[in-house]
Design an enzyme around this catalytic site. Structure first.
Site, mmCIF file in Angstrom:
data_model
loop_
_atom_site.group_PDB
_atom_site.id
_atom_site.type_symbol
_atom_site.label_atom_id
_atom_site.label_comp_id
_atom_site.label_asym_id
_atom_site.label_seq_id
_atom_site.Cartn_x
_atom_site.Cartn_y
_atom_site.Cartn_z
ATOM 1 C CE1 TYR A 83 -3.393 2.841 0.620
ATOM 2 C CE2 TYR A 83 -1.966 3.483 2.449
ATOM 3 C CZ TYR A 83 -3.013 3.770 1.584
ATOM 4 O OH TYR A 83 -3.667 4.961 1.690
ATOM 5 C CG HIS A 125 -3.812 14.188 -0.473
ATOM 6 N ND1 HIS A 125 -4.063 13.641 -1.699
ATOM 7 C CD2 HIS A 125 -4.146 13.233 0.438
ATOM 8 C CE1 HIS A 125 -4.518 12.406 -1.551
ATOM 9 N NE2 HIS A 125 -4.589 12.132 -0.261
ATOM 10 C CG ASN A 132 -0.734 8.132 6.123
ATOM 11 O OD1 ASN A 132 -0.688 6.947 5.870
ATOM 12 N ND2 ASN A 132 -1.864 8.802 6.073
ATOM 13 C CE1 TYR A 182 -18.912 26.793 48.050
ATOM 14 C CE2 TYR A 182 -19.833 25.950 46.015
ATOM 15 C CZ TYR A 182 -19.820 25.989 47.388
ATOM 16 O OH TYR A 182 -20.709 25.229 48.097
ATOM 17 N NE ARG A 239 -15.586 28.366 51.088
ATOM 18 C CZ ARG A 239 -16.776 27.774 51.222
ATOM 19 N NH1 ARG A 239 -16.853 26.508 51.628
ATOM 20 N NH2 ARG A 239 -17.887 28.418 50.941
ATOM 21 C CG PHE A 251 -3.383 6.971 9.730
ATOM 22 C CD1 PHE A 251 -4.743 6.993 9.982
ATOM 23 C CD2 PHE A 251 -2.873 5.915 8.986
ATOM 24 C CE1 PHE A 251 -5.586 6.004 9.489
ATOM 25 C CE2 PHE A 251 -3.700 4.917 8.497
ATOM 26 C CZ PHE A 251 -5.067 4.965 8.745
ATOM 27 C CD GLU A 257 -9.146 7.442 4.412
ATOM 28 O OE1 GLU A 257 -9.472 8.633 4.551
ATOM 29 O OE2 GLU A 257 -8.183 7.061 3.712
#
Length: 520
Positions: free
Chosen positions: A52, A82, A194, A277, A280, A326, A411
């Site tokens: 791959y 990409h 990746n 609060y 404190r 990834f 995916e």
């Protein structure tokens, strides 16, 4: 000089490289691992074994085999296709951190890139060439594909870079420096994109800011406590030891040191039995956020030294496996946790601001104004703090609970970790401004009480703060004060670096610890 080896990068080293522009060098043993892993890739290409990303398409196209003659071109197409991020670019410091993290991951020697690639990443860092990387477009699984593609473009001599204060085409900077673009070869494009380096880079920079901010919250709240004549008994060490959270005990100890010597703090029953609060419970609330930061630090440190691309060449190249390192879920959850932790610092700070300005909650002049009625004083500063706190609540919604399938459902679960990290950055920015508002109001209230009655450390903080924000003698455009104070808080005025290196920025002493909770 910071030597990178793929295994031992620390947050302090990231700070040196990214904030102080320390140069980097490459560990020779790690380089040998890089060379060995590259030989494995070249053998795969030579034999024609189907692996791959080396001789196949990507994502849903992983079943499409690519001819041996095209495996290099495959990587060029991958990066260009990409590189489709959108939105404002990441800050330059984040871009620098991304290069460092990507380089450190490749130095593990399980990614199959050439030595030339890691050396070019080193050169980008040392020459101050920082890719312009759009901040939007990553799903945080299959890695930070779009952001990292914009980084990889620069290695190819394409895209845009920040160089010496200018945004320039990468090819122009290469020509100016006599550098040649790299022609990516088999596996290298995929190895570069990746990974989780975008979300982790944003995360580590925001962690550094968050840790500094958290320390400042302790300092400024100790000033507010004195301005409101708070009850010191709530910080007695035995109370916090009885619960047992180390971070809670540390905050209480820090507050005790910071208020040591103050004539303004009170004892239980002197003016009131107990405080609200927001005063404190400072150790309990701040301490819980410090706990979250410790968790985040642990996950970031692991991820900074992780191999997160796919496939990985393992066991000295004998095993080549496609997996899912990834996937950004560990960092996505950590970033969401950090978002909540920092938002809580802002939330309790705003409540302290309200106690400083509300005449129904204190005996100070209404809204700390010199002439209440004619002048509004700090009235709208509290509005601004409340608005920022409310905005933080929106950003604090967990990004990691969302997932949208991609790549034709191959995916089908993603982390949205980069969105979580980006939202963490927004919360940090807002919280600096909320804390700046508390500082402004706290200094003004302390002025009314008498700065000479404050603890020595608080008086020193007041004097330093007054050089940034002058006293509120009359109404003015307070927006400028807030921005100046917020910028000042992002410096090391509170001793964060000293604290990070194992020192106590408050300059605490045994005497300060013993005295608290006991009448002098």
């Amino acid at each position: 000089m910071v030597e990178l080896n793929g295994r031992t990068l620390t947050i302090s080293q990231i700070r040196s490289i990214c904030y102080q522009n320390a140069p980097v060098s490459l560990n020779e043993m790690s380089l040998e691992k890089v060379r060995a892993s590259r030989r494995v890739v070249e053998e795969i290409v030579k034999k024609g074994s189907i692996v791959y990303g080396i001789n196949t398409g990507f994502g849903k196209l992983s079943d499409v085999r690519v001819a041996a003659a095209d495996v290099d071109q495959l990587q060029q197409h991958l990066i260009r296709s990409h590189a489709c991020g959108v939105g404002d670019p990441f800050p330059e410091i984040v871009s620098r951190a991304m290069i460092v993290l990507r380089l450190n991951a490749l130095l593990k020697g399980v990614s199959g890139v050439r030595e030339e690639v890691v050396c070019r990443l080193r050169d980008l860092i040392n020459k101050g060439i920082h890719p312009v990387i759009p901040s939007q477009g990553s799903l945080g699984a299959s890695g930070d594909l779009a952001p990292l593609a914009h980084l990889a473009l620069v290695l190819m001599g394409e895209g845009w870079v920040n160089y010496r204060g200018e945004v320039l085409p990468a090819e122009d900077v290469y020509a100016r420096l006599g550098m040649e673009p790299i022609q990516l070869k088999a596996k290298e494009g995929l190895a570069l994109i990746n990974g989780t380096q975008a979300m982790t880079a944003v995360g580590v920079i925001q962690f550094i800011e968050s840790e500094r901010l958290a320390l400042q919250c302790d300092w400024i709240s100790s000033m507010t406590m004195q301005a409101l004549e708070g009850v010191r008994d709530a910080f007695h060490p035995s109370i916090h030891a009885a619960r047992g959270y180390p971070e809670q005990e540390e905050v209480a100890e820090r507050i005790r040191h910071l208020i040591h010597g103050s004539q303004l703090v009170t004892y239980q029953g002197e003016k009131r039995v107990q405080d609200a609060y927001s005063i404190r419970c400072i150790p309990q609330v701040h301490g819980a956020s410090w706990q979250a930061l410790r968790y985040v630090e642990d996950k970031l440190t692991i991820e900074m030294n992780a191999a997160t691309d796919n496939p990985l060449l393992l066991e000295d190249g004998r095993v080549v496996v496609s997996g899912g390192n990834f996937h950004g879920q560990p960092i996505a959850l950590a970033m969401d946790f950090m978002k909540i932790a920092i938002a809580e610092f802002a939330s309790i700070s705003e409540r302290r601001v309200e106690r400083l300005v509300n005449p129904q909650l204190n005996d100070l002049p209404p809204f700390l104004s010199r002439d209440p009625g004619l002048q509004s004083g700090a009235m709208i500063l509290q509005y601004v703090a409340a608005s920022l706190v409310s905005e933080n609540k929106t950003f604090a919604h967990p990004a990691s609970v969302d997932s949208i399938p991609s790549s034709a459902n191959q995916e089908d679960h993603v982390s949205m970790g980069t969105i979580a990290a980006r939202h963490a950055a927004e919360i940090v920015r807002n919280t600096y401004k909320v804390l700046a508002i508390e500082l402004i109001c706290s200094m003004q209230a302390l002025e009314y009480r008498g700065v000479e009655k404050a603890s020595p450390k608080t008086a020193a903080l007041y004097e330093a703060g007054r050089k940034v924000v002058p006293s509120m003698t009359e109404d003015r455009v307070f927006a400028e004060d807030i921005e100046r104070a917020a910028a000042w808080l992002q410096t090391d005025v509170f001793g964060w670096k000293k604290w990070r290196e194992g020192g106590d920025p408050s300059g605490g002493s045994e005497e300060g610890t013993r005295q608290d909770g006991e009448r002098s």
